[in-house]
Design an enzyme around this catalytic site. Sequence first.
Site, PDB file in Angstrom:
ATOM      1  N   HIS A 114      39.359  20.411  84.832  1.00 56.38           N
ATOM      2  CA  HIS A 114      40.457  21.321  84.526  1.00 56.38           C
ATOM      3  C   HIS A 114      41.165  20.961  83.234  1.00 56.38           C
ATOM      4  CE1 HIS A 114      44.636  22.731  84.550  1.00 56.38           C
ATOM      5  NE2 HIS A 114      44.149  23.807  85.136  1.00 56.38           N
ATOM      6  N   HIS A 122      40.529  27.769  95.268  1.00 51.70           N
ATOM      7  CA  HIS A 122      40.843  27.288  93.915  1.00 51.70           C
ATOM      8  C   HIS A 122      40.306  25.880  93.693  1.00 51.70           C
ATOM      9  CE1 HIS A 122      44.220  26.211  90.876  1.00 51.70           C
ATOM     10  NE2 HIS A 122      43.352  26.991  90.251  1.00 51.70           N
TER      11      HIS A 122
END
Length: 249
Positions: free
Chosen positions: A58, A16
């Site tokens: 992000h 991730h």
Amino acid sequence: MQITAQNWPYPRWVAHRGAGKLAPENTLASFRLGAQHGYRMFECDVKLSADGVPFLLHDDTLERTSSGKGLGGDHAWGALAQLDAGSWHSRSYAGETIATLDNVAAFCLRNSYFLNIEIKPTPGVERLTGEAVAHHASRLWRGHAIPPLLSSFSLESLQGAHTAQPALPRGLLLDELWDGWLEAAQQLGCVAVICNHLLWNADTVGQVKAAGMRTLSYTVNDADAAQRLIGLETDGIITDRVDQFSPAG
Ligand code: G3P
Ligand code: MG
């Protein structure tokens, strides 16, 4: 190679944001650390700069993971390239820069790694971001056998990607099972549904498999949760804990 549920080349384990929390997320340093732990597939979050360069971030805003301020998508790439994207994490990563999709493609292609590009649009430019990321990905992976898996929580972004480059595989990200999720994934021509891992059970896994799609999960950092997902015969696990889970498993 046309990716389908039957023709699925991606490994089970996906790192991730590069290497989860062990290095500054979504930087090349993070990808390198994930690779050092044996990972061969990576997830990252991609949005557009004000001048249309796909880059990794992000959040909508720069503050948490860089020395910049404000919306990432408000800045031209030339300004984003000057920011420190490592100091917030730890001193040893001071000076690490924000990565572009081009940077990450070069790293993955040179090493034969697989990539999951999460399209994470700045609010208001969802469709444009999906189109642009798909066009860039198609260009970057041209001539290579395994394309990146594109995913998004945004239906508009997935629609944009589908229209722009229909041959690139897509996955619908779900944080909850809203009305019509399975039909939406099918209408978007998705090859996978990527759920918050708590949403998977025998029923939801069965529905997705019966609809001809693969089943992936995020973000799995607990051994019991990983075992449950493997027991359910799901196909992919996105984790921060590249130091805990062997990607060979
Ligand atoms: O793509 C899977 C996962 O990254 C989705 O959530 O917030 O970590 O981007 P988030
Ligand atoms: Mg993500």
